[in-house]
Write an enzyme that holds these catalytic residues in place. Sequence first.
Site, PDB file in Angstrom:
ATOM      1  N   CYS A 167      15.162  49.331  -4.431  1.00 13.99           N
ATOM      2  CA  CYS A 167      15.061  50.266  -5.085  1.00 13.99           C
ATOM      3  C   CYS A 167      16.385  50.184  -5.714  1.00 13.99           C
ATOM      4  CB  CYS A 167      14.878  52.153  -3.775  1.00 13.99           C
ATOM      5  SG  CYS A 167      13.642  52.196  -2.574  1.00 13.99           S
ATOM      6  N   HIS A 210      17.150  57.600  -7.501  1.00 15.68           N
ATOM      7  CA  HIS A 210      17.099  56.625  -5.980  1.00 15.68           C
ATOM      8  C   HIS A 210      15.066  56.546  -6.846  1.00 15.68           C
ATOM      9  CE1 HIS A 210      16.919  55.035  -2.533  1.00 15.68           C
ATOM     10  NE2 HIS A 210      16.397  54.793  -3.006  1.00 15.68           N
ATOM     11  N   THR A 214      22.724  58.724  -1.482  1.00 18.25           N
ATOM     12  CA  THR A 214      21.924  57.878  -1.194  1.00 18.25           C
ATOM     13  C   THR A 214      21.888  57.211   0.038  1.00 18.25           C
ATOM     14  OG1 THR A 214      19.291  57.529  -2.281  1.00 18.25           O
ATOM     15  CG2 THR A 214      21.384  56.473  -2.642  1.00 18.25           C
TER      16      THR A 214
END
Length: 104
Positions: A29, A46, A23
Site C-alpha cells: 500500500c 492509506h 498508519t
Amino acid sequence: MSTLVVGVGDCKVTADPSAELVTYALGSCIAVAIWDPISRVAGLLHFMLPDSAVDRSGNGRDHPYRYADTGTPMLFREAYQHGAEKKRLVVRLAGGASVVDDHG
C-alpha cells in the site's frame, strides 16, 4: 496528544496541532502524508490500489480511500476545507513494497 489511526483504505485530516496521524502495515500500500506548516493542517491517506476502475460494482464510490485516483483528490479537498493552501503543502509518500516475488 491524540493519536488518529488511519486504517487500510482510510484517510484522516486534522487541524489539531497536538494530533498524531499514524498508519500501520503499509506493505504494498501507499501512504500519502500532507502538511501545511502555516495552517498546521495535516492529512494522511492509506490507499491499496491505484485505480478505482478495478471496482466493477461501483468504481470506488463505496470505498474511495482504497484507491489513489479517488482518495488522493479527497485528501487534498479535505485539507483545503480545514484551511490548508496548495502552495504551502509539503507532501510525502511511503510504502509500495514488492511483497510477492517476481514468480508469484
